[in-house]
Structure formats: C-alpha cells, structure tokens
Design an enzyme around this catalytic site. Structure first.
Site, PDB file in Angstrom:
ATOM      1  N   ASN A  25     -11.956   5.811   2.069  1.00 53.24           N
ATOM      2  CA  ASN A  25     -10.646   5.198   1.830  1.00 53.24           C
ATOM      3  C   ASN A  25      -9.718   6.177   1.132  1.00 53.24           C
ATOM      4  OD1 ASN A  25      -8.542   3.289   1.136  1.00 53.24           O
ATOM      5  ND2 ASN A  25     -10.025   1.663   1.478  1.00 53.24           N
ATOM      6  N   GLU A  56      -4.006  -6.142  10.013  1.00 55.71           N
ATOM      7  CA  GLU A  56      -3.366  -4.892   9.615  1.00 55.71           C
ATOM      8  C   GLU A  56      -3.545  -3.823  10.689  1.00 55.71           C
ATOM      9  OE1 GLU A  56      -5.204  -2.782   6.304  1.00 55.71           O
ATOM     10  OE2 GLU A  56      -6.775  -4.292   6.220  1.00 55.71           O
ATOM     11  N   GLU A  72       0.842  -1.199   0.000  1.00 60.15           N
ATOM     12  CA  GLU A  72       0.000   0.000   0.000  1.00 60.15           C
ATOM     13  C   GLU A  72       0.878   1.251   0.000  1.00 60.15           C
ATOM     14  OE1 GLU A  72      -2.443   1.955   0.080  1.00 60.15           O
ATOM     15  OE2 GLU A  72      -4.344   0.923   0.356  1.00 60.15           O
ATOM     16  N   ASN A 129      -6.271   5.963   7.289  1.00 58.47           N
ATOM     17  CA  ASN A 129      -6.025   5.063   6.169  1.00 58.47           C
ATOM     18  C   ASN A 129      -5.234   5.708   5.039  1.00 58.47           C
ATOM     19  OD1 ASN A 129      -6.937   3.785   3.452  1.00 58.47           O
ATOM     20  ND2 ASN A 129      -7.529   2.257   4.966  1.00 58.47           N
ATOM     21  N   ASP A 138      -9.868   2.205  -3.999  1.00 58.92           N
ATOM     22  CA  ASP A 138      -8.997   2.359  -2.838  1.00 58.92           C
ATOM     23  C   ASP A 138      -8.143   3.602  -3.087  1.00 58.92           C
ATOM     24  OD1 ASP A 138      -7.232   2.020  -0.669  1.00 58.92           O
ATOM     25  OD2 ASP A 138      -7.249  -0.153  -0.835  1.00 58.92           O
TER      26      ASP A 138
END
Length: 310
Positions: free
Chosen positions: A180, A146, A36, A122, A233
């Site tokens: 997100n 996570e 990510e 996030n 995302d």
C-alpha cells in the site's frame, strides 16, 4: 503547565518535541465517502487530494476553501509530486500511473507489465533521480466501489519502479499480500512499504517493512513496525527521519528505530497524510469522510513541504 490535548497520545517523551499542546486538530472539510492521496502544492498554497468513489480530485486553499481540481479522475488514489513539481497519481479505473504536465495534459507512465494490465496502482513516490516507485495491490478491482471489478492479470501484487526518464515498470518487491503506502527516508537510503493485507485477511500482520535502497536494488531489512490499531496505509517521513503512518485511530509516529513515539488521534479511520502549509509544519490528514489539519513541530522530508516549488 499546559495540559496534553485529547488528540495527542504520548508514548515516548521524544514525541513532545514533534507536536505542540496548543496545536488544534481542525476539520477542514467533510461530507466525503473515502478521501485519499493528499499532496501539498506550495507554489499555489493548496492541498490536492482524492475522493476515490466519486472519481474527483479536490483542491483546498486557505481562505478560499474547497474546489474541484479534476472531475472524472478514474478513481484516482495516491498522489505525489516529482522533482520538477508535476503531479503524479495512481488511477484504479484505468489501472495506470499518470503524470499531469504543466499544461494540464496527462501522460501515462505505466499501465501494464509483460503485456498484462496492472492490478490497480495505489500509492506512488518519486525519488530525486526521477525514478517512479508505486504499489500495485488489487483494491481497485475487488469491487466497483473504488474501481471496476475484474480478475487480476498479474501473478503477484508488486512494488514497481519506473526508471528515470521512463520505460517499462520493473518489479522490485513481489511478496506482499497487499502493498500500500510507501515513502523514502530523508536521504532516500531507506524505502518503507505498508502491508495492508489485513483489510481482507486477518492472518496478514499490519506491518510496515523496511528496505535498504541501492539505486534500483532493494535489500529487505525486515519489519520496521507493527500497528496496534487498524492497518498502515499512507505514510510520510519528516526531516528527522521519523515515520508518520496512517492507522485505525489516527496517525502513528515512529522513530527511525521503529519505536512508537506517539499518536495524533483522529475521530475517523485515516487513509493518508502529508506535510504542508507555508512553513511545512502543518500535517494534512485524509480520513474516511473528512480532511483534517494539525500543527506539528517538525517539517516534512519532501522538498515541496519546506518551500514553494514551480
């Protein structure tokens, strides 16, 4: 005539001007669990990204490959740079937003709202005035994969804004199931926010919402686009205002009017992406277990994708 490669799906002829048939999809590194938060550092010619479950920030550099940037990252997820070139990240483990100073010290920018701990920040962007905008879904407290399992203390899953110069975070959006990824249009007049609540609730549509920005005030402009595979995302805009979003089958590119122009197909679920490289025209893609790179014929809107920053 050069054939359109298998990793490109043309939905609108305008997409052909944004990609190139000779640009290959390269796998730069693999063997991860969930990658990510890619962010390009032109001044060090390096990509920094998160590997959330292993609590590690990695650095990938052309010619040198992969190295560890930071261990014990507290399940760091999304990353960005501020206008002064500092790394800003979201940590699930400590449920905060943190900035890395020039000397490597960490400064916590936000960890609570109204005396209660944040859910699990996030993704994050920093506007040109220095305000920090971040999403606060519950992914980091749903399980220990996570983050650390915990009950949420916040009444909603907000999008927050930290004023320029710092201060308490202020909710600016509060009606998402799970906010997100987020990004600004090139002139910062529009904020895009991904709704990823379909990850745990099939009744939540996989949409990207659009908001008009007036200083600290947002006005909803409704749904910008709906994904036809997976959920949105991480996202980035290019200098032309096109929005590139992660998806279940790769990266989807939308025109400023919301038209799906095309896709970069990736053999793994994509979590996030960024522009970078020496010319700002390489797209770096963090997928489930790998990081990929592909040439795109347009530059990223964020300033550090176009030139090195100190």
């Amino acid at each position: 005539m050069i054939r359109t490669p298998d990793h490109l799906e043309i939905r609108d002829e305008r997409f052909r001007a944004l990609v190139h048939p000779m640009g290959k999809l390269e796998q730069l590194c693999t063997g991860f669990t969930w990658t990510e938060g890619p962010v390009w550092f032109g001044d060090r010619n390096a990509l920094i990204f998160s590997e959330i479950p292993s609590q590690t920030l990695y650095q990938w550099t052309e010619g040198q490959g992969l190295s560890v940037f930071r261990e014990e990252s507290q399940f760091n997820n999304g990353n960005t740079r501020d206008p002064w070139g500092r790394l800003v990240g979201c940590r699930h483990g400590t449920r905060d937003v943190v900035r890395t100073e020039y000397d490597g010290a960490l400064t916590v920018l936000a960890s609570e709202y109204e005396g209660k701990r944040l859910n699990s920040p996030n993704d994050v962007v920093v506007s040109s005035d220095g305000a920090v905008w971040f999403t606060d879904p519950t992914y980091g407290i749903i399980s220990n994969f996570e983050g650390n399992r915990a009950e949420p203390e916040q009444a909603a899953r907000h999008v927050f804004r930290i004023p320029p110069g710092g201060g308490a975070p202020v909710p600016v959006i509060s009606d998402f199931a799970q906010p997100n990824g987020l990004c600004f249009s090139p002139d910062e007049s529009i904020l895009y926010v991904a709704e990823s609540g379909s990850s745990h609730d099939d009744t939540v549509p996989p949409v990207i919402r659009k908001y008009a920005v007036d200083g600290e005030t947002l006005t909803s402009l409704g749904d910008f686009a709906t994904l036809d595979c997976g959920l949105p995302d991480g996202m980035r805009c290019d200098v032309q205002g096109n929005l590139w979003s992660s998806a279940g089958d790769g990266v989807h590119c939308f025109a400023p009017d919301g038209t799906l122009l095309g896709k970069i197909l990736v053999p793994e679920v994509v979590a996030n992406l960024c522009f970078g490289g020496p010319d700002g025209q390489r797209m770096y893609i963090t997928a489930t277990s790998s990081v990929y790179r592909v040439f795109v014929d347009v530059k990223g809107a964020e300033p550090w994708t176009r030139s090195a920053r100190a």
